[in-house]
Motif scaffolding. Sequence first.
Motif, mmCIF file in Angstrom:
data_model
loop_
_atom_site.group_PDB
_atom_site.id
_atom_site.type_symbol
_atom_site.label_atom_id
_atom_site.label_comp_id
_atom_site.label_asym_id
_atom_site.label_seq_id
_atom_site.Cartn_x
_atom_site.Cartn_y
_atom_site.Cartn_z
ATOM 1 N N GLY A 137 0.816 -1.204 0.000
ATOM 2 C CA GLY A 137 0.000 0.000 0.000
ATOM 3 C C GLY A 137 0.853 1.257 0.000
ATOM 4 N N ILE A 138 0.176 2.397 -0.110
ATOM 5 C CA ILE A 138 0.839 3.690 -0.030
ATOM 6 C C ILE A 138 0.157 4.507 1.061
ATOM 7 C CG2 ILE A 138 1.623 3.721 -2.423
ATOM 8 C CD1 ILE A 138 -0.704 5.578 -3.100
ATOM 9 N N ASP A 139 0.877 5.505 1.556
ATOM 10 C CA ASP A 139 0.337 6.334 2.623
ATOM 11 C C ASP A 139 -0.914 7.068 2.161
ATOM 12 O OD1 ASP A 139 2.387 5.623 4.311
ATOM 13 O OD2 ASP A 139 3.553 7.449 3.971
ATOM 14 N N GLN A 153 -1.232 15.775 -8.417
ATOM 15 C CA GLN A 153 -0.202 15.027 -7.706
ATOM 16 C C GLN A 153 -0.748 14.481 -6.389
ATOM 17 O OE1 GLN A 153 2.768 14.417 -9.099
ATOM 18 N NE2 GLN A 153 3.268 13.079 -7.392
ATOM 19 N N LYS A 154 -1.504 15.311 -5.689
ATOM 20 C CA LYS A 154 -2.135 14.889 -4.438
ATOM 21 C C LYS A 154 -3.556 14.453 -4.792
ATOM 22 C CE LYS A 154 -3.379 16.613 0.139
ATOM 23 N NZ LYS A 154 -3.396 17.815 1.000
ATOM 24 N N SER A 155 -3.736 13.157 -5.010
ATOM 25 C CA SER A 155 -5.033 12.622 -5.410
ATOM 26 C C SER A 155 -5.873 12.302 -4.183
ATOM 27 C CB SER A 155 -4.847 11.353 -6.246
ATOM 28 O OG SER A 155 -4.197 11.658 -7.454
ATOM 29 N N SER A 156 -7.150 12.154 -4.410
ATOM 30 C CA SER A 156 -8.047 11.836 -3.294
ATOM 31 C C SER A 156 -8.733 10.496 -3.546
ATOM 32 C CB SER A 156 -9.099 12.937 -3.132
ATOM 33 O OG SER A 156 -9.873 13.057 -4.302
ATOM 34 N N LEU A 214 -9.744 10.815 1.828
ATOM 35 C CA LEU A 214 -8.344 10.866 2.229
ATOM 36 C C LEU A 214 -7.516 11.166 0.970
ATOM 37 C CD1 LEU A 214 -8.017 7.904 4.748
ATOM 38 C CD2 LEU A 214 -8.262 10.331 5.255
ATOM 39 N N TYR A 215 -6.246 11.474 1.173
ATOM 40 C CA TYR A 215 -5.386 11.902 0.072
ATOM 41 C C TYR A 215 -4.144 11.033 -0.003
ATOM 42 C CZ TYR A 215 -8.504 15.833 0.574
ATOM 43 O OH TYR A 215 -9.631 16.587 0.669
ATOM 44 N N PHE A 216 -3.575 10.958 -1.203
ATOM 45 C CA PHE A 216 -2.344 10.202 -1.406
ATOM 46 C C PHE A 216 -1.552 10.842 -2.537
ATOM 47 C CE2 PHE A 216 -5.580 8.285 -4.056
ATOM 48 C CZ PHE A 216 -4.954 8.086 -5.272
#
Length: 150
Positions: A30-32, A117-120, A144-146
């Motif tokens: 996973g990613i943060d 770049q900062k997707s939700s 939330l964002y990633f």
Amino acid sequence: AVVSRRVRGVSNFSNCVNIPMMRQSEFLNGIDVLDEEGNVVGQSRAAAKSAVAQVTISRIIMAMPGMALTPVIMNTIENRTNIFKGSRAKLMAPAQVLIIGAILTFATPLACAIFEQKSSISVGSLEPEIVERMREGGSTASVLYFNKGL
């Protein structure tokens, strides 16, 4: 023309394979995912899938203008001028590289900007353990964002 279409297909296919392979650890771990304040809520495999899909689409779109426009530009130059006739025929390859470079100068930032770049991601799309951790912490966030990566 047939070779050119095959090269385009292979290039796009390689993006579809290469990016997920290079980022396979993200599929596994996973990613943060972050809240609005930038605090890490957890590691999401669902967010990783979304990020890799977005990057793959961006990369395919990034390659398309160079693959589509370069043959058109080169054919136009060849048919309307004598630049690549005779002893100057060996200048065709450098000219193609210059044309592709010029196209990529604009296509790269435009393709990267298709997705933020900062997707939700909706909390409902996340893994149950992340949703549970949010509830336990009293969070009422619905999104939330990633960082999708490049």
